[in-house]
Design a protein around this motif. Structure first.
Motif, PDB file in Angstrom:
ATOM      1  N   ALA A 117       0.656  -0.857  -0.101  1.00  0.00           N
ATOM      2  CA  ALA A 117      -0.055  -0.352  -0.049  1.00  0.00           C
ATOM      3  C   ALA A 117       0.903   0.858   0.382  1.00  0.00           C
ATOM      4  O   ALA A 117       0.353   2.063  -0.639  1.00  0.00           O
ATOM      5  N   LEU A 118       2.025   0.795   0.809  1.00  0.00           N
ATOM      6  CA  LEU A 118       3.008   2.317   0.764  1.00  0.00           C
ATOM      7  C   LEU A 118       3.651   1.994  -0.479  1.00  0.00           C
ATOM      8  O   LEU A 118       4.866   3.145  -0.018  1.00  0.00           O
ATOM      9  N   GLN A 119       3.772   1.637  -1.256  1.00  0.00           N
ATOM     10  CA  GLN A 119       4.609   0.835  -1.880  1.00  0.00           C
ATOM     11  C   GLN A 119       6.007   1.216  -2.192  1.00  0.00           C
ATOM     12  O   GLN A 119       6.686   1.656  -3.092  1.00  0.00           O
ATOM     13  N   LEU A 120       6.005  -0.117  -1.160  1.00  0.00           N
ATOM     14  CA  LEU A 120       7.349   0.204  -1.151  1.00  0.00           C
ATOM     15  C   LEU A 120       8.649  -0.689  -1.790  1.00  0.00           C
ATOM     16  O   LEU A 120       8.551  -2.262  -2.100  1.00  0.00           O
ATOM     17  N   PRO A 121       9.951  -0.089  -2.662  1.00  0.00           N
ATOM     18  CA  PRO A 121       9.868  -1.437  -3.655  1.00  0.00           C
ATOM     19  C   PRO A 121      10.502  -2.229  -3.341  1.00  0.00           C
ATOM     20  O   PRO A 121      11.261  -2.191  -2.058  1.00  0.00           O
ATOM     21  N   THR A 122      10.214  -3.530  -3.605  1.00  0.00           N
ATOM     22  CA  THR A 122      11.118  -5.064  -3.539  1.00  0.00           C
ATOM     23  C   THR A 122      12.485  -5.047  -3.641  1.00  0.00           C
ATOM     24  O   THR A 122      13.924  -5.995  -3.231  1.00  0.00           O
ATOM     25  N   THR A 123      12.298  -4.452  -5.430  1.00  0.00           N
ATOM     26  CA  THR A 123      13.363  -4.669  -5.564  1.00  0.00           C
ATOM     27  C   THR A 123      13.673  -3.068  -6.583  1.00  0.00           C
ATOM     28  O   THR A 123      12.875  -2.738  -7.137  1.00  0.00           O
ATOM     29  N   THR A 124      15.315  -2.903  -7.220  1.00  0.00           N
ATOM     30  CA  THR A 124      15.873  -2.217  -8.272  1.00  0.00           C
ATOM     31  C   THR A 124      15.405  -2.590  -9.351  1.00  0.00           C
ATOM     32  O   THR A 124      15.926  -4.264  -9.656  1.00  0.00           O
ATOM     33  N   PRO A 125      14.831  -2.541 -10.213  1.00  0.00           N
ATOM     34  CA  PRO A 125      14.808  -2.676 -11.454  1.00  0.00           C
ATOM     35  C   PRO A 125      16.555  -3.274 -12.185  1.00  0.00           C
ATOM     36  O   PRO A 125      16.670  -3.042 -12.423  1.00  0.00           O
ATOM     37  N   ALA A 126      16.141  -4.047 -12.820  1.00  0.00           N
ATOM     38  CA  ALA A 126      17.742  -5.041 -13.641  1.00  0.00           C
ATOM     39  C   ALA A 126      18.806  -4.259 -13.835  1.00  0.00           C
ATOM     40  O   ALA A 126      19.559  -3.635 -14.164  1.00  0.00           O
ATOM     41  N   PRO A 127      17.828  -3.261 -15.488  1.00  0.00           N
ATOM     42  CA  PRO A 127      18.713  -2.500 -15.539  1.00  0.00           C
ATOM     43  C   PRO A 127      19.610  -1.483 -14.299  1.00  0.00           C
ATOM     44  O   PRO A 127      21.259  -1.384 -15.257  1.00  0.00           O
ATOM     45  N   ALA A 128      18.644  -0.607 -14.076  1.00  0.00           N
ATOM     46  CA  ALA A 128      19.424  -0.107 -12.932  1.00  0.00           C
ATOM     47  C   ALA A 128      20.486  -0.599 -11.788  1.00  0.00           C
ATOM     48  O   ALA A 128      21.066  -0.171 -11.862  1.00  0.00           O
ATOM     49  N   ALA A 129      20.162  -1.954 -11.563  1.00  0.00           N
ATOM     50  CA  ALA A 129      21.241  -2.365 -11.238  1.00  0.00           C
ATOM     51  C   ALA A 129      21.805  -2.857 -11.493  1.00  0.00           C
ATOM     52  O   ALA A 129      23.153  -2.943 -11.454  1.00  0.00           O
ATOM     53  N   ALA A 130      22.651  -3.278 -13.190  1.00  0.00           N
ATOM     54  CA  ALA A 130      22.959  -3.732 -13.589  1.00  0.00           C
ATOM     55  C   ALA A 130      24.171  -2.294 -14.106  1.00  0.00           C
ATOM     56  O   ALA A 130      25.762  -2.313 -13.959  1.00  0.00           O
TER      57      ALA A 130
END
Length: 430
Positions: free
Chosen positions: A95-108
């Motif tokens: 509900a708070l839209q806390l992301p669980t993972t960074t998008p793969a392209p940004a992480a790379a």
């Protein structure tokens, strides 16, 4: 609840007590922030969530994510502690839209920037390349097959092509270098293939590229690696195996003994252990393992928190000192936000199978490697010396980075100051 700490002059927790020294207002604030952070972690560990909440409120009023390294470090750990508080309520998280993972392209992209700004992985890759050439210099197989399980930078393989072209006897023996890379990104695989093919043509080196479009989490068997008989096989794993430690399964009924006939001390094994056993069955000439030299896989939250704070403090300091010589403040911020913060959040906020960043120290990896059927392969003095020379060149007069060979050349440790940050170890099968 208070914590007596020596003077904090950087983001990294001090390794040895020092005599008290006059502190500036900024240093006093840094010490106060670290104490608050420890107090919040201790309160949360004791189930005192309201007390932890008050501490986090104080931290948020003092620390910023765009200030000094210690402020950014504390802000990152406060974020992770807050996540730990609400982690049991996944509905609240969503509900708070806390992301669980960074998008793969940004992480790379963040991983690539980190490799440029902090030379830890460049040093690890250099050591791996020297070890590979040493291990296969007497091989006369038609194909040298190097399998990258993921994590290595394309620059490492460009350097290996140069080493391969200039190895002893290269002009008299026409050997092909075959490179298999496990990676889930199409763009990365295609651009790496084109880059290496162009360099191989320039160096007049026979080269083959075999992409495996998978993340190591999806590598359920060794068949996609397409290892063929008659090849001289080398396996390289760079910061990958620890992510397979979260997945455990029972194996006592089907495999109650290890490869040396010793009875297993426990009834479960991890996917990392299973993959290592499968790789050992391929009898590689060499396996090179690079991992974080850190203990973030313990069950006790308080110990895990303290270890992580010290380790990531050293990384925040290293990134800060890399600006502007190796990157901009904006690039540094992207590395912290897209690479380090997700790791910290995973280590601090998650428990059980949800926690993937399960870094272990070299002593633990050695036990896993030996249980899988590997034995240490000693690095040559030249490998250690050349890597140490590169570290001194990159550090300049600061000695911020250094390389030490230990265990009779069986592994090297890459240090940031006095803190061992990464280990590189070499292995072979009997």
């Amino acid at each position: 609840m208070t914590f007596l700490l020596p003077g904090v002059r950087s983001a990294a927790a001090p390794t040895h007590p020092t005599a008290p020294a006059p502190q500036s207002q900024d240093e006093e604030r840094a010490v106060h922030l670290i104490k608050l952070l420890y107090s919040c972690a201790a309160a949360l560990d004791e189930g005192k969530k309201e007390l932890a909440n008050k501490g986090l409120e104080m931290i948020c009023s003092l620390a910023t994510d765009d200030g000094e390294p210690v402020h950014r470090l504390v802000a990152s750990f406060a974020h992770a502690l807050a996540r730990r508080i609400v982690q049991p309520w996944q509905g609240v998280c969503r509900a708070l839209q806390l992301p669980t993972t960074t998008p793969a392209p940004a992480a790379a992209a963040a991983r690539r920037r980190f490799a440029v700004m902090c030379p830890f992985l460049r040093l690890a890759g250099t050591a791996a390349n020297y070890a590979i050439i040493d291990a296969v210099q007497s091989e006369r197989n038609a194909v040298l097959h190097v399998v990258d399980l993921g994590g290595a930078d394309p620059g490492q393989w460009l350097l290996l092509l140069c080493f391969f072209a200039n190895r002893p006897g290269a002009s008299t023996h026409h050997q092909i270098l075959r490179l298999t890379i496990v990676n889930e990104e199409d763009e990365f695989l295609s651009s790496t293939a084109a880059l290496l093919a162009l360099e191989a043509e320039h160096l007049h080196v026979g080269f083959q590229f075999h992409p495996v479009k998978l993340h190591i989490d999806q590598l359920l068997s060794i068949e996609p690696l397409d290892v063929r008989s008659g090849e001289a096989l080398v396996v390289v794993s760079t910061l990958q195996l620890h992510r397979l430690l979260a997945d455990e399964f029972a194996e006592a009924a089907t495999c109650p003994h290890d490869r040396k006939g010793k009875r297993q001390a426990h009834a479960t094994m991890t996917r990392a252990d299973a993959l290592l056993r499968n790789l050992a069955e391929l009898s590689p000439k060499l396996m090179v393992v690079t991992e974080q030299e850190a203990n973030h896989n313990g069950m006790e939250f308080k110990d895990r928190f303290g270890n992580a704070l010290k380790y990531y403090g050293a990384l925040f300091d290293a990134l800060e000192e890399s600006v502007p010589a190796r990157g901009s403040a904006l690039e540094r911020a992207e590395v912290e936000r897209c690479l380090l913060l997700p790791e910290i959040r995973d280590i601090i906020a998650c428990d059980g199978a949800q926690r993937l960043e399960r870094h272990e120290q070299m002593v633990h990896w050695a036990a896993r490697m030996e249980a899988a059927g590997f034995v240490p392969a000693t690095m040559s003095p030249g490998t250690v010396a050349q890597t140490a020379i590169l570290a001194r060149m990159l550090a300049g007069d600061s000695r911020a980075y250094r390389v030490c060979g230990e265990n009779d050349g069986r592994c090297i440790f890459i240090y940031r100051g006095d803190v061992p940050m990464f280990s590189v170890s070499t292995w072979r099968t009997v």
